[in-house]
Design a protein around this motif. Structure first.
Motif, mmCIF file in Angstrom:
data_model
loop_
_atom_site.group_PDB
_atom_site.id
_atom_site.type_symbol
_atom_site.label_atom_id
_atom_site.label_comp_id
_atom_site.label_asym_id
_atom_site.label_seq_id
_atom_site.Cartn_x
_atom_site.Cartn_y
_atom_site.Cartn_z
ATOM 1 N N VAL A 1 0.637 -1.481 -0.551
ATOM 2 C CA VAL A 1 -0.161 0.045 -0.217
ATOM 3 C C VAL A 1 0.914 0.901 0.053
ATOM 4 O O VAL A 1 1.399 0.991 0.786
ATOM 5 C CB VAL A 1 -1.125 0.151 1.002
ATOM 6 N N PHE A 2 0.763 2.517 -1.058
ATOM 7 C CA PHE A 2 1.657 3.065 -0.923
ATOM 8 C C PHE A 2 0.450 4.096 -1.042
ATOM 9 O O PHE A 2 -0.883 4.280 -2.134
ATOM 10 C CB PHE A 2 2.511 3.003 -1.834
ATOM 11 N N VAL A 3 0.386 5.525 -0.356
ATOM 12 C CA VAL A 3 -0.564 6.998 -0.515
ATOM 13 C C VAL A 3 0.357 7.813 -0.912
ATOM 14 O O VAL A 3 1.307 8.820 -0.881
ATOM 15 C CB VAL A 3 -0.958 6.876 0.643
ATOM 16 N N VAL A 4 -0.732 8.701 -2.154
ATOM 17 C CA VAL A 4 -0.160 9.668 -2.495
ATOM 18 C C VAL A 4 -1.383 10.968 -2.758
ATOM 19 O O VAL A 4 -2.410 11.111 -2.915
ATOM 20 C CB VAL A 4 -0.169 9.653 -4.455
ATOM 21 N N PHE A 5 -0.469 11.885 -2.111
ATOM 22 C CA PHE A 5 -1.782 12.981 -2.104
ATOM 23 C C PHE A 5 -0.978 14.686 -3.342
ATOM 24 O O PHE A 5 0.479 14.581 -2.875
ATOM 25 C CB PHE A 5 -0.854 14.018 -0.072
ATOM 26 N N ASP A 6 -1.525 15.084 -2.778
ATOM 27 C CA ASP A 6 -1.384 16.134 -3.731
ATOM 28 C C ASP A 6 -0.746 17.997 -2.728
ATOM 29 O O ASP A 6 -0.708 17.557 -1.798
ATOM 30 C CB ASP A 6 -2.737 17.462 -3.949
ATOM 31 N N ALA A 7 -0.125 17.883 -3.305
ATOM 32 C CA ALA A 7 0.894 19.593 -3.258
ATOM 33 C C ALA A 7 0.598 20.137 -3.184
ATOM 34 O O ALA A 7 -0.726 20.624 -3.327
ATOM 35 C CB ALA A 7 2.389 19.628 -3.554
ATOM 36 N N GLU A 8 0.705 21.278 -1.977
ATOM 37 C CA GLU A 8 -0.083 22.510 -1.911
ATOM 38 C C GLU A 8 -0.039 23.368 -2.295
ATOM 39 O O GLU A 8 -0.779 23.762 -3.500
ATOM 40 C CB GLU A 8 0.606 23.418 -0.871
ATOM 41 N N ASP A 9 1.075 23.499 -4.191
ATOM 42 C CA ASP A 9 1.468 23.881 -4.600
ATOM 43 C C ASP A 9 1.179 23.428 -6.472
ATOM 44 O O ASP A 9 1.924 23.268 -7.403
ATOM 45 C CB ASP A 9 2.638 25.468 -5.343
ATOM 46 N N GLY A 10 0.849 22.168 -6.082
ATOM 47 C CA GLY A 10 0.713 21.025 -7.007
ATOM 48 C C GLY A 10 0.118 21.148 -8.352
ATOM 49 O O GLY A 10 0.288 21.119 -9.233
ATOM 50 N N ALA A 11 -0.997 22.159 -8.235
ATOM 51 C CA ALA A 11 -1.760 22.570 -9.845
ATOM 52 C C ALA A 11 -1.174 24.452 -9.986
ATOM 53 O O ALA A 11 -1.528 24.652 -10.968
ATOM 54 C CB ALA A 11 -2.941 23.419 -8.972
ATOM 55 N N ALA A 12 -0.181 24.171 -9.844
ATOM 56 C CA ALA A 12 0.255 25.489 -10.457
ATOM 57 C C ALA A 12 0.571 25.838 -12.024
ATOM 58 O O ALA A 12 0.675 27.014 -12.080
ATOM 59 C CB ALA A 12 1.356 25.914 -8.960
ATOM 60 N N ASP A 13 1.556 24.742 -12.200
ATOM 61 C CA ASP A 13 1.883 24.895 -13.708
ATOM 62 C C ASP A 13 0.169 25.094 -14.232
ATOM 63 O O ASP A 13 0.769 25.774 -15.502
ATOM 64 C CB ASP A 13 2.225 23.235 -14.009
ATOM 65 N N ARG A 14 -0.818 24.030 -14.376
ATOM 66 C CA ARG A 14 -1.906 24.057 -14.640
ATOM 67 C C ARG A 14 -2.507 25.605 -14.812
ATOM 68 O O ARG A 14 -2.670 25.942 -15.781
ATOM 69 C CB ARG A 14 -2.775 22.693 -14.413
ATOM 70 N N VAL A 15 -2.488 25.726 -13.716
ATOM 71 C CA VAL A 15 -3.153 27.160 -13.499
ATOM 72 C C VAL A 15 -2.475 28.248 -14.815
ATOM 73 O O VAL A 15 -2.973 29.033 -15.275
ATOM 74 C CB VAL A 15 -2.978 27.608 -11.555
ATOM 75 N N HIS A 16 -0.743 27.776 -14.221
ATOM 76 C CA HIS A 16 -0.014 29.015 -15.119
ATOM 77 C C HIS A 16 -0.207 28.724 -16.575
ATOM 78 O O HIS A 16 -0.533 30.036 -17.324
ATOM 79 C CB HIS A 16 1.379 28.496 -15.262
ATOM 80 N N VAL A 17 -0.995 28.168 -16.438
ATOM 81 C CA VAL A 17 -1.747 27.765 -18.428
ATOM 82 C C VAL A 17 -3.438 28.337 -18.813
ATOM 83 O O VAL A 17 -3.136 28.527 -19.657
ATOM 84 C CB VAL A 17 -1.517 26.515 -19.261
ATOM 85 N N ASP A 18 -3.999 27.570 -17.565
ATOM 86 C CA ASP A 18 -5.311 28.032 -17.476
ATOM 87 C C ASP A 18 -5.502 28.825 -16.101
ATOM 88 O O ASP A 18 -5.626 27.609 -15.635
ATOM 89 C CB ASP A 18 -6.419 27.417 -18.332
ATOM 90 N N ALA A 19 -5.516 30.296 -16.428
ATOM 91 C CA ALA A 19 -5.867 30.906 -14.397
ATOM 92 C C ALA A 19 -7.536 30.502 -14.088
ATOM 93 O O ALA A 19 -7.812 29.666 -13.216
ATOM 94 C CB ALA A 19 -6.205 31.861 -15.158
ATOM 95 N N GLY A 20 -8.294 29.574 -14.550
ATOM 96 C CA GLY A 20 -9.675 29.130 -14.756
ATOM 97 C C GLY A 20 -8.967 27.628 -13.585
ATOM 98 O O GLY A 20 -10.904 27.431 -13.449
ATOM 99 N N TYR A 21 -8.290 26.800 -14.254
ATOM 100 C CA TYR A 21 -8.234 25.568 -13.889
ATOM 101 C C TYR A 21 -8.519 25.247 -12.637
ATOM 102 O O TYR A 21 -7.756 25.920 -11.480
ATOM 103 C CB TYR A 21 -6.848 25.573 -14.566
ATOM 104 N N LYS A 22 -9.656 24.261 -11.849
ATOM 105 C CA LYS A 22 -10.113 24.241 -10.576
ATOM 106 C C LYS A 22 -10.108 25.812 -10.090
ATOM 107 O O LYS A 22 -10.565 25.405 -8.245
ATOM 108 C CB LYS A 22 -8.558 23.308 -10.377
#
Length: 282
Positions: A58-79
């Motif tokens: 069993v191995f658990v993966v969590f989102d980093a707090e700044d995980g969406a930063a790269d995608r938000v840079h591409v689209d400010a509306g992402y999430k």
């Protein structure tokens, strides 16, 4: 040489939110913190591991707090639609990590990366090495991982007999292959990530457009009959469609260390009440 144990990769944030909002009873730590998400997470993971994936690591993966930063840079509306959502489950994240440590379950939160990308990196890497991989998640964004024969997705909330999702199951239900999943979702939209898709293009139309393994670039400029108007709308929003597909594609190249996972099976997980007491939460 002993074969490596199959791997159960857990979509941490997805299971945490599901546990917090889906558990019928509330649990609080001694300091009053609502730890329902942590308690429910361990209970649900323990059940899934025991009933579906005994003998798996069993191995658990969590989102980093700044995980969406790269995608938000591409689209400010992402999430962006999530800013007003109820994020109270996060208060149980630190206690949950303590409970996982106490139980001997490894977890990872990679700086600057969304959990889906870390899952995708580990899953594809381990599958390529010949290891069977099960991803525990109800997030359909992960369906593109099913291009690999050794990867399955486990959604315990699905009806009996449909809890393990394979490439064949995706094709049977949606009419596209996992390799077309990002193209399909770019057309139909992904409300959870605030990606609107193309107006008037639903799952049936998108599947018809992508018949035969076509990708977005393969779509004709025009078509007769019912597909004429959808194709026109796609061409009118072409750059947005391509951008959304890029956001939907999983990054399988996060520089996660090779030794993040082991080849050893995880024993049956400790009951959540025991872990709550062991970590001083109760």
């Amino acid at each position: 040489m002993t074969a490596p144990a199959p791997l159960l990769l857990v979509d941490g944030h997805h299971l945490l939110y599901r546990a917090h909002f889906g558990f019928p009873k509330r649990f609080r730590a001694l300091d009053g913190t609502d730890v329902t998400g942590a308690f429910g997470f361990v209970a649900l993971l323990r059940k899934a591991h025991r009933e579906h994936c005994a003998g798996h690591e069993v191995f658990v993966v969590f989102d980093a707090e700044d995980g969406a930063a790269d995608r938000v840079h591409v689209d400010a509306g992402y999430k962006a639609n999530r800013s007003d959502a109820d994020h109270s489950p996060i208060q149980a994240l630190a206690p949950l990590k303590e409970m996982l440590d106490q139980s001997g379950v490894r977890w990872l939160e990679w700086p600057g990366a969304e959990g889906d990308d870390v899952l995708a990196t580990i899953a594809t890497r381990e599958a390529a090495a010949g290891r069977a991989v099960v991803v525990l998640s109800g997030d359909r964004d992960l369906y593109s991982l099913l291009t690999a024969d050794r990867i399955q997705i486990l959604n315990p909330q699905a009806p009996p007999g449909r809890q393990f999702i394979t490439a064949r199951a995706v094709t049977d239900r949606y009419g596209v292959t996992p390799s077309q999943w990002a193209d399909f979702r770019a057309l139909t939209g992904d409300p959870a990530d605030n990606l609107p898709g193309v107006a008037g293009v639903g799952p049936v139309t998108a599947a018809r457009l992508l018949t035969g393994g076509l990708r977005l670039e393969d779509l004709p400029a025009t078509a007769p009959g019912r597909l004429a108007n959808p194709l026109l709308r796609i061409r009118e929003t072409w750059e947005n469609v391509l951008r959304d597909r890029s956001l939907l594609r999983l990054n399988c190249d996060v520089p996660v260390p090779q030794d993040s996972v082991t080849a050893t099976a995880t024993p049956e997980l400790t009951a959540p009440a025991v872990l709550m007491k062991a970590t001083g939460l109760w």
